[in-house]
Design a protein around this motif. Sequence first.
Motif, short mmCIF file in Angstrom:
data_model
loop_
_atom_site.label_atom_id
_atom_site.label_comp_id
_atom_site.label_asym_id
_atom_site.label_seq_id
_atom_site.Cartn_x
_atom_site.Cartn_y
_atom_site.Cartn_z
N UNK A 157 -2.96 20.79 -6.24
CA UNK A 157 -2.85 20.89 -7.70
C UNK A 157 -2.92 19.58 -8.45
N UNK A 158 -3.43 18.56 -7.79
CA UNK A 158 -3.65 17.31 -8.49
C UNK A 158 -5.12 16.94 -8.41
N UNK A 159 -5.61 16.30 -9.45
CA UNK A 159 -6.94 15.68 -9.40
C UNK A 159 -6.70 14.26 -8.93
N UNK A 160 -7.47 13.84 -7.91
CA UNK A 160 -7.30 12.47 -7.42
C UNK A 160 -8.56 11.68 -7.64
N UNK A 161 -8.35 10.42 -8.01
CA UNK A 161 -9.48 9.51 -8.21
C UNK A 161 -9.19 8.25 -7.43
N UNK A 162 -10.16 7.83 -6.63
CA UNK A 162 -9.99 6.57 -5.91
C UNK A 162 -11.04 5.58 -6.37
N UNK A 163 -10.58 4.35 -6.67
CA UNK A 163 -11.47 3.24 -6.99
C UNK A 163 -11.31 2.24 -5.85
N UNK A 164 -12.35 2.10 -5.04
CA UNK A 164 -12.20 1.22 -3.88
C UNK A 164 -13.21 0.09 -3.97
N UNK A 165 -12.72 -1.16 -3.87
CA UNK A 165 -13.62 -2.30 -3.97
C UNK A 165 -13.64 -3.08 -2.66
N UNK A 166 -14.64 -3.98 -2.57
CA UNK A 166 -14.77 -4.79 -1.36
C UNK A 166 -14.43 -6.24 -1.68
N UNK A 167 -13.46 -6.42 -2.56
CA UNK A 167 -13.17 -7.76 -3.06
C UNK A 167 -12.08 -8.49 -2.30
N UNK A 168 -11.41 -9.40 -3.04
CA UNK A 168 -10.49 -10.35 -2.41
C UNK A 168 -9.19 -9.72 -1.90
N UNK B 54 1.83 10.90 -18.22
CA UNK B 54 1.02 12.07 -17.93
C UNK B 54 1.58 12.87 -16.77
N UNK B 55 2.75 12.47 -16.29
CA UNK B 55 3.36 13.10 -15.09
C UNK B 55 2.47 12.95 -13.87
N UNK B 56 1.67 11.89 -13.88
CA UNK B 56 0.84 11.60 -12.72
C UNK B 56 1.31 10.32 -12.07
N UNK B 57 0.40 9.64 -11.36
CA UNK B 57 0.81 8.40 -10.71
C UNK B 57 -0.40 7.52 -10.45
N UNK B 58 -0.10 6.25 -10.15
CA UNK B 58 -1.14 5.32 -9.74
C UNK B 58 -0.58 4.49 -8.61
N UNK B 59 -1.43 4.28 -7.60
CA UNK B 59 -0.98 3.61 -6.39
C UNK B 59 -2.01 2.57 -5.97
N UNK B 60 -1.54 1.47 -5.42
CA UNK B 60 -2.46 0.43 -4.94
C UNK B 60 -2.34 0.29 -3.44
N UNK B 61 -3.48 0.12 -2.78
CA UNK B 61 -3.46 -0.08 -1.33
C UNK B 61 -4.41 -1.22 -0.99
N UNK B 62 -4.06 -1.96 0.05
CA UNK B 62 -4.99 -3.00 0.50
C UNK B 62 -4.59 -3.43 1.90
N UNK B 63 -5.61 -3.80 2.70
CA UNK B 63 -5.30 -4.28 4.03
C UNK B 63 -5.08 -5.78 4.06
N UNK B 64 -5.10 -6.38 2.89
CA UNK B 64 -4.77 -7.82 2.84
C UNK B 64 -5.89 -8.66 2.28
N UNK B 65 -5.77 -9.95 2.46
CA UNK B 65 -6.70 -10.91 1.85
C UNK B 65 -8.14 -10.64 2.28
N UNK B 66 -9.02 -10.60 1.27
CA UNK B 66 -10.46 -10.40 1.49
C UNK B 66 -10.82 -9.07 2.13
N UNK B 67 -9.87 -8.14 2.13
CA UNK B 67 -10.17 -6.84 2.75
C UNK B 67 -10.27 -5.74 1.70
N UNK B 68 -10.55 -6.12 0.48
CA UNK B 68 -10.73 -5.11 -0.56
C UNK B 68 -9.43 -4.45 -0.96
N UNK B 69 -9.54 -3.60 -1.98
CA UNK B 69 -8.34 -2.89 -2.43
C UNK B 69 -8.75 -1.52 -2.94
N UNK B 70 -7.76 -0.64 -2.99
CA UNK B 70 -8.05 0.73 -3.43
C UNK B 70 -6.96 1.16 -4.39
N UNK B 71 -7.36 1.71 -5.54
CA UNK B 71 -6.39 2.25 -6.50
C UNK B 71 -6.57 3.75 -6.58
#
Lengths: 212, 128, 272
Positions: free
Chosen positions: C193-204, C242-259
Amino acid sequence: MTNIRYLIYVPVLHTQKETGEILLSLKADEAPPPADTSLAEQEKSVKEMWDGIHEKIQNTNISCPTIRIYQDGMPVCGKEKEIAGKLAQKSSRNHQLILDLLKKGANLEGTEDPDLLIEEYDNLSHLISKASVSIQSYRDSLNEYKEKGAKLMKQRDAFIAERIKSTLKEGETPLLFMGVRHELEKLLQSSFVINYIIYRLPFKKVRDIYNV
Amino acid sequence: MAMNKTKILVIDDEIDLCELFKKILGLEGYAVLTAQNGYDGIKINEKSDPDIIILDLKMPKISGIETLRRIRKKDSGVIVIIITGYGDAETIRDAAELNVYEYMAKPFNNETVIKIIKEAVASKGKDD
Amino acid sequence: MQQIRLFKENQRLIDELQLSSHKLEKTINELKKAQEQLVQAGKMYALGQLSAGAAHEINNPLAGIIGFTEAILSDLKNQRTIPDEIAHDMEIVLKNAERCKSIIGNLLTFARARELQRQESDINSLIDDALALVEYKTRFQNIEVVKRYGENLDKVNIDGDQMTHVFINIITNAQNAMPDGGELLVRTWSENNFALIEFKDTGIGIEKESLLKVFDPFFTTRQPSQGVGLGLSISYSIMRRHEGSIEAKSDGKNKGASFIVKIPHLTAGRPV
């Protein structure tokens, strides 16, 4: 959100002469502290500090009648204005600024427990008396003074925090002038949003007694 | 004739302010070195032995106070002037314990900073 | 006789129960009050921190403006008129004035926290709109945008403008993390029952210690001139409302990040 209360916190340094005189204001029969040869330099730097503070306070544009002043070393005694007047006459820039603000409608509140201030005076006198024996003797006593002072400071701060909370009126902003060793913000930051006014603090010029 | 210029190290993550200090203190005849973070600042202090350090407090990687603690462990003599946009009672107490010469707020007047530096240099002469 | 005793016993038990219930109610009220006070104290402290952070952020560019303006005036007064140098100094003044403007703008957005104006919206279209708004930068920086949109996603009931603001913040963050180019993957799907959106980059990437602070106001690992660090905390605040959430994930330096953004689905006209 419920009412947000702001507090203006001005950390200050006092010249050794000023500290002595502030504490002496409680003991009318005592002789004034011995003059320091580097007094002129201390006073010049501290004057500049206060000029800067004065300008910054004016720039806040807070209406003076809504300010309630709480001052380091000002005992709760009913004669606060008189004490401020006397110290201002003895060239305390701190108290000259207070008188200035009072003229514009601000209020001055007795801030500290007189008994605790007298205890501080006694501790300081004891330390200074060691200095007249030798610098080494002074240094040896310094740790004892620091320990006593820290404990006393906690009691003083607790009193001051309570004093502010109990005397501040609706719609007023507390304006605190506090020596740098106080840790008041820890007791006030959950009740007030603290805004600091800092221009410059000339530590070396003032020769903080901890650094002799 | 070689002149022994007074060396000033500026540790501040604001590049524009490092440039400003280089300019205004350079015009007064001081040699100005800069570092954008505490680690580099500590290295340059050890390598170049400046007379005065101008130190910011809020920086990435390690704070100004932590930088000062580490500098003081090996160098109790260097004159340190804190110039910060974010001053509060706690950092002032920390600075007092770490024997700073002066603690100033940003923004500042160039004239005031230059005056304080000149007085600090003069005081160093007296203590030496 | 026994019945009377039983009756009296019952009565006594009922009385005791009522007393306990009152005591419990009192305790709950006291706890609530204490919690409110704690929350309020926390808010005060947080507000103090925010206000301090704001002061700090403004003071640095102000120091630049005042310092360089004084330097220029001093140069002119002392007839040290080197046009290139003066032009350079003036550019620094202008740059820092723009920074002040941006800080104040962000602060007002944060402070205002205006009422949500909800309407039924299609997530994929909103994301496209956000991407279009910052497309020039993506193109300029050699960033490839890869879209993997879920089909037939249920609609959500959101403030479109504010959600676009969230997406732009995240996309801008990703762009800043890839100064030399890279890939931005945008995925949408439904789950529980949630819409999920992931923004994943290949950055720092984001280092472990920073992951905990990434939504704090004024937290930023960028150079001061690149931004003030309010974007993500504003986004966090918008998502909460909005009763939703935002979360950040990353494997560390230069390994990109995902919101990852989560928005409750619209069900029978009301968010679940």
